[in-house]
Design a protein around this motif. Structure first.
Motif, mmCIF file in Angstrom:
data_model
loop_
_atom_site.group_PDB
_atom_site.id
_atom_site.type_symbol
_atom_site.label_atom_id
_atom_site.label_comp_id
_atom_site.label_asym_id
_atom_site.label_seq_id
_atom_site.Cartn_x
_atom_site.Cartn_y
_atom_site.Cartn_z
ATOM 1 N N LEU A 187 -0.412 -7.878 7.460
ATOM 2 C CA LEU A 187 -0.979 -6.535 7.470
ATOM 3 C C LEU A 187 -1.851 -6.315 6.230
ATOM 4 O O LEU A 187 -2.925 -5.737 6.292
ATOM 5 C CB LEU A 187 0.176 -5.518 7.499
ATOM 6 C CG LEU A 187 -0.104 -4.093 7.922
ATOM 7 C CD1 LEU A 187 -0.639 -4.058 9.341
ATOM 8 C CD2 LEU A 187 1.189 -3.273 7.826
ATOM 9 N N PHE A 188 -1.349 -6.784 5.089
ATOM 10 C CA PHE A 188 -2.096 -6.694 3.831
ATOM 11 C C PHE A 188 -2.233 -8.115 3.279
ATOM 12 O O PHE A 188 -1.404 -8.538 2.459
ATOM 13 C CB PHE A 188 -1.337 -5.837 2.809
ATOM 14 C CG PHE A 188 -1.024 -4.447 3.266
ATOM 15 C CD1 PHE A 188 -2.007 -3.468 3.280
ATOM 16 C CD2 PHE A 188 0.261 -4.111 3.652
ATOM 17 C CE1 PHE A 188 -1.708 -2.173 3.692
ATOM 18 C CE2 PHE A 188 0.558 -2.815 4.058
ATOM 19 C CZ PHE A 188 -0.429 -1.853 4.083
ATOM 20 N N PRO A 189 -3.286 -8.834 3.697
ATOM 21 C CA PRO A 189 -3.403 -10.257 3.317
ATOM 22 C C PRO A 189 -3.342 -10.481 1.799
ATOM 23 O O PRO A 189 -2.800 -11.488 1.351
ATOM 24 C CB PRO A 189 -4.772 -10.652 3.872
ATOM 25 C CG PRO A 189 -5.038 -9.678 4.968
ATOM 26 C CD PRO A 189 -4.373 -8.399 4.562
ATOM 27 N N ILE A 190 -3.825 -9.497 1.051
ATOM 28 C CA ILE A 190 -3.850 -9.685 -0.406
ATOM 29 C C ILE A 190 -2.434 -9.839 -0.959
ATOM 30 O O ILE A 190 -2.197 -10.568 -1.923
ATOM 31 C CB ILE A 190 -4.583 -8.491 -1.084
ATOM 32 C CG1 ILE A 190 -4.895 -8.800 -2.543
ATOM 33 C CG2 ILE A 190 -3.799 -7.208 -1.002
ATOM 34 C CD1 ILE A 190 -6.025 -9.750 -2.733
ATOM 35 N N GLU A 208 -4.211 -2.507 -4.579
ATOM 36 C CA GLU A 208 -3.221 -3.500 -4.146
ATOM 37 C C GLU A 208 -1.803 -2.970 -4.363
ATOM 38 O O GLU A 208 -0.906 -3.194 -3.546
ATOM 39 C CB GLU A 208 -3.425 -4.813 -4.911
ATOM 40 C CG GLU A 208 -4.695 -5.541 -4.516
ATOM 41 C CD GLU A 208 -5.158 -6.553 -5.562
ATOM 42 O OE1 GLU A 208 -6.229 -7.149 -5.362
ATOM 43 O OE2 GLU A 208 -4.460 -6.726 -6.577
ATOM 44 N N GLN A 209 -1.626 -2.228 -5.479
ATOM 45 C CA GLN A 209 -0.309 -1.651 -5.742
ATOM 46 C C GLN A 209 0.047 -0.608 -4.686
ATOM 47 O O GLN A 209 1.196 -0.503 -4.267
ATOM 48 C CB GLN A 209 -0.268 -1.008 -7.138
ATOM 49 C CG GLN A 209 -0.346 -2.038 -8.243
ATOM 50 C CD GLN A 209 -0.067 -1.454 -9.623
ATOM 51 O OE1 GLN A 209 0.324 -0.310 -9.757
ATOM 52 N NE2 GLN A 209 -0.273 -2.260 -10.635
ATOM 53 N N PRO A 249 -1.410 8.943 -1.248
ATOM 54 C CA PRO A 249 -1.736 7.513 -1.195
ATOM 55 C C PRO A 249 -3.174 7.190 -1.612
ATOM 56 O O PRO A 249 -3.466 6.028 -1.886
ATOM 57 C CB PRO A 249 -1.489 7.137 0.276
ATOM 58 C CG PRO A 249 -1.528 8.415 1.021
ATOM 59 C CD PRO A 249 -1.085 9.484 0.077
ATOM 60 N N SER A 250 -4.043 8.202 -1.691
ATOM 61 C CA SER A 250 -5.445 7.894 -2.032
ATOM 62 C C SER A 250 -5.726 8.054 -3.521
ATOM 63 O O SER A 250 -6.824 7.770 -3.987
ATOM 64 C CB SER A 250 -6.387 8.822 -1.255
ATOM 65 O OG SER A 250 -6.351 10.122 -1.812
ATOM 66 N N GLN A 281 -9.511 1.772 3.990
ATOM 67 C CA GLN A 281 -8.672 0.691 4.508
ATOM 68 C C GLN A 281 -7.211 1.163 4.659
ATOM 69 O O GLN A 281 -6.576 0.917 5.690
ATOM 70 C CB GLN A 281 -8.754 -0.469 3.508
ATOM 71 C CG GLN A 281 -8.385 -1.818 4.047
ATOM 72 C CD GLN A 281 -8.468 -2.863 2.926
ATOM 73 O OE1 GLN A 281 -9.232 -2.701 1.970
ATOM 74 N NE2 GLN A 281 -7.692 -3.924 3.060
ATOM 75 N N ILE A 282 -6.726 1.850 3.638
ATOM 76 C CA ILE A 282 -5.337 2.306 3.670
ATOM 77 C C ILE A 282 -5.133 3.366 4.755
ATOM 78 O O ILE A 282 -4.166 3.322 5.511
ATOM 79 C CB ILE A 282 -4.925 2.842 2.278
ATOM 80 C CG1 ILE A 282 -4.713 1.656 1.334
ATOM 81 C CG2 ILE A 282 -3.674 3.699 2.352
ATOM 82 C CD1 ILE A 282 -4.444 2.019 -0.095
ATOM 83 N N PHE A 283 -6.086 4.291 4.879
ATOM 84 C CA PHE A 283 -5.915 5.341 5.881
ATOM 85 C C PHE A 283 -6.033 4.809 7.300
ATOM 86 O O PHE A 283 -5.422 5.345 8.219
ATOM 87 C CB PHE A 283 -6.900 6.495 5.624
ATOM 88 C CG PHE A 283 -6.324 7.513 4.693
ATOM 89 C CD1 PHE A 283 -6.092 7.182 3.369
ATOM 90 C CD2 PHE A 283 -5.956 8.777 5.135
ATOM 91 C CE1 PHE A 283 -5.513 8.100 2.496
ATOM 92 C CE2 PHE A 283 -5.381 9.697 4.277
ATOM 93 C CZ PHE A 283 -5.162 9.362 2.959
ATOM 94 N N GLU A 284 -6.805 3.740 7.459
ATOM 95 C CA GLU A 284 -6.889 3.107 8.776
ATOM 96 C C GLU A 284 -5.505 2.577 9.162
ATOM 97 O O GLU A 284 -5.068 2.688 10.311
ATOM 98 C CB GLU A 284 -7.927 1.965 8.726
ATOM 99 C CG GLU A 284 -8.689 1.711 9.993
ATOM 100 C CD GLU A 284 -8.837 2.920 10.900
ATOM 101 O OE1 GLU A 284 -9.430 3.936 10.465
ATOM 102 O OE2 GLU A 284 -8.342 2.858 12.040
#
Lengths: 296, 253
Positions: free
Chosen positions: B126-129, B145-146, B167-168, B178-181
């Motif tokens: 989900l979060f490749p990083i 990333e955090q 979260p933003s 990206q996070i909101f998606e």
């Protein structure tokens, strides 16, 4: 100074340093999860000492006395948490500090009243006072045992803190207690566990301490807690690697001054070591490995 | 309002810190599968409301029900076991632990070891990083990333309800998008969301409904469309300086 003398002193540093490191770790663990500098921690060393003293004078074998000494220190540490510190869970740093001072004084007087106010001798296995000759080095078995026990305890603790969920939880709780609880880590359990491990470390260090000094007395916990406290401050209060490093730095400083100071000034080697500590803190006020101050 | 029982229901909840009231008489509902936004200015009491639901702050009055059973007064470690995960403001990641250990701690309430490992793998997809940085200390990650780690860590507890606090905050627009998606898709995973957000339009983009909080009280509620067109939204949103403070530190051991 010859190479063999340097080697000799290095062994002394390792031996003294590993005892200090164990003591400092026990103090730092509890500070990490609870914000408490437990000054009654030295009394855990005393409890180990008195357990061993009372058992050995009654003919209990040394090995069993050691196991019981460590066990009693661990139980005592857990009881301290339950009876003295849990009711003060959200109290201020100073309240906790004074509570631990009070507990320390109470315990010392219990030892005075129940056992004896005087220093009592305790005899370990004869082997510990013998020495081993390796080339030019004369190494006492006491030093060898101390270094081996210290190293084993440090390795086991590291594996536990890094590899087990309980250990990781404890590190998480030390960094941010509230968020750790949000993850479902039980506050009571993680704090109790920190006290158990703290008690174990005090017990192991206590066995080494008593074996070296060969005596027990009601106020004998003062020096171990003082050394542990100084070591954690050098390393950075709350940092576990810092506590270990601080223990070895303090031991190195003490032994360095014992070696270099002229005989007439040697009784004052401790103040010289403390001056060095002050110098370290002047340049690194938060200690050598201070954890990032992050309380979200 | 629908007939079915809401997943989260607050009824007349008042809470705060000692003598300071930060949330007064708040009543709201979040239904299963919804994303509900909680909007309001700094210091309006939004974070305190989330922390009260999560158990970090104890309410002095009112009821909080999760799926029909009372959770107010429970400890935070018990509330997360009921399926409520708070992702705190400022993320609260454990910077001295590795990314992998942060995820493992996120699943501290679960016993199914094999499934936990599978879920951790999934978070890294989900979060490749996070997958790339798995062995690194979380403190070395960038802010975005955090935040991803904080969300992944919350998901590791398999929550029914996620409480997201800003979260933003402090993130670059590209990362926020990206996070909101990802947040938008949470209901598909069976996760209901109560979202506190300063960025009103961003929040109303993914939320179905919302509440507006000002001066410690819920002032307004409606569908996302209604709230978007509410004339005084910006006023309520901006015009409430000097409210009860919301301490960042949450104490409670």
């Amino acid at each position: 100074m010859s190479a063999s003398e340097i080697g000799q002193q290095l062994i002394n540093v390792l031996s003294l340093g590993s005892t200090y490191a164990l003591l400092a770790l026990g103090l730092a663990l509890v500070f990490g999860v609870m914000g408490l500098v437990n000054f009654a921690y030295g009394e855990l060393v005393t409890i180990t000492g008195y357990t061993m003293y009372l058992m050995t004078i009654n003919g209990v074998p040394w090995g069993l006395a050691v196991v019981c000494g460590i066990t009693f220190a661990t139980i005592a540490s857990l009881l301290m948490e339950r009876l003295a510190f849990r009711p003060l869970r959200n109290a201020s740093f100073l309240t906790l500090l004074f509570a631990s001072f009070a507990l320390s004084v109470i315990l010392q007087n219990v030892f005075r009243a129940t056992v004896s106010p005087r220093t009592k001798g305790i005899r370990g296995p004869g082997l510990l006072i013998e020495s081993l000759q390796i080339g030019p080095l004369t190494i006492s078995w006491m030093s060898i045992v101390t270094i081996v026990v210290g190293a084993a305890a440090l390795i086991l603790l590291t594996l536990f803190m890094r590899g087990s969920l309980a250990g990781i939880s404890m590190r998480a709780a030390a960094e941010n207690f509230s968020v750790a609880r949000l993850m479902g880590i039980k506050a009571n359990r993680v704090i109790a566990l920190a006290f158990v491990i703290s008690g174990l470390l005090a017990g192991v260090a206590g066995v080494l301490w008593v074996s070296r000094s060969g005596s027990v007395s009601p106020a004998m916990g003062f020096v171990p807690i003082l050394k542990a406290f100084i070591a954690t401050v050098i390393g950075g209060l709350g940092s576990l690697p810092g506590a270990v490093l601080g223990g070895f730095v303090l031991a190195a400083a003490e032994i360095f001054f014992i070696v270099v100071l002229p005989t007439s000034v040697q009784p004052f080697s401790d103040p010289f070591a403390l001056l060095l500590v002050i110098a370290i803190l002047y340049f690194k006020p938060n200690g050598l490995l201070a954890p990032v101050a992050e309380r979200v | 309002m629908s007939e079915e029982r809401p997943l989260l229901r607050l009824d007349g909840v008042t809470s705060g810190y000692g003598p300071i009231v930060a949330v007064r008489d708040a009543s709201l509902e979040v239904r299963s599968g919804e994303i509900v936004a909680l909007l309001g200015a700094n210091g309006a009491g939004k974070s305190t409301l989330l922390m009260t639901v999560a158990g970090l702050v104890r309410p002095t009055a009112g009821n909080i029900e999760l799926d029909g059973s009372r959770i107010d007064g429970l400890k935070p470690e018990e509330i997360v076991r009921r399926g409520v995960a708070l992702t705190p403001e400022g993320r609260g990641i454990f910077s001295h632990l590795t990314v992998a250990d942060n995820l493992r701690i996120g699943a501290a309430v679960r016993k199914d070891r094999a499934q936990i490992a599978t879920d951790a793998e999934e978070m890294c997809t989900l979060f490749p990083i996070l997958g790339e940085r798995r062995r690194q200390l979380a403190g070395t990650l960038s802010g975005g990333e955090q935040q991803m780690l904080a969300l992944a860590r919350s998901l590791m507890s398999r929550p029914r309800l996620m409480l997201l606090d800003e979260p933003s905050l402090g993130l670059a627009p590209r990362i926020v998008a990206q996070i909101f998606e990802m947040l938008r898709k949470l209901p598909e995973r069976g996760v209901t969301v109560l979202l506190v957000e300063q960025n009103v339009s961003l929040a109303l983009d993914i939320a179905q409904r919302g509440y507006v909080m000002a001066s410690s009280e819920l002032q307004l509620s409606g569908t996302a469309a209604e709230l978007r067109s509410a004339v005084d939204l910006e006023q309520v949103y901006l015009g409430s300086a000097g409210d009860a403070p919301e301490p960042a530190a949450t104490g409670g051991r």
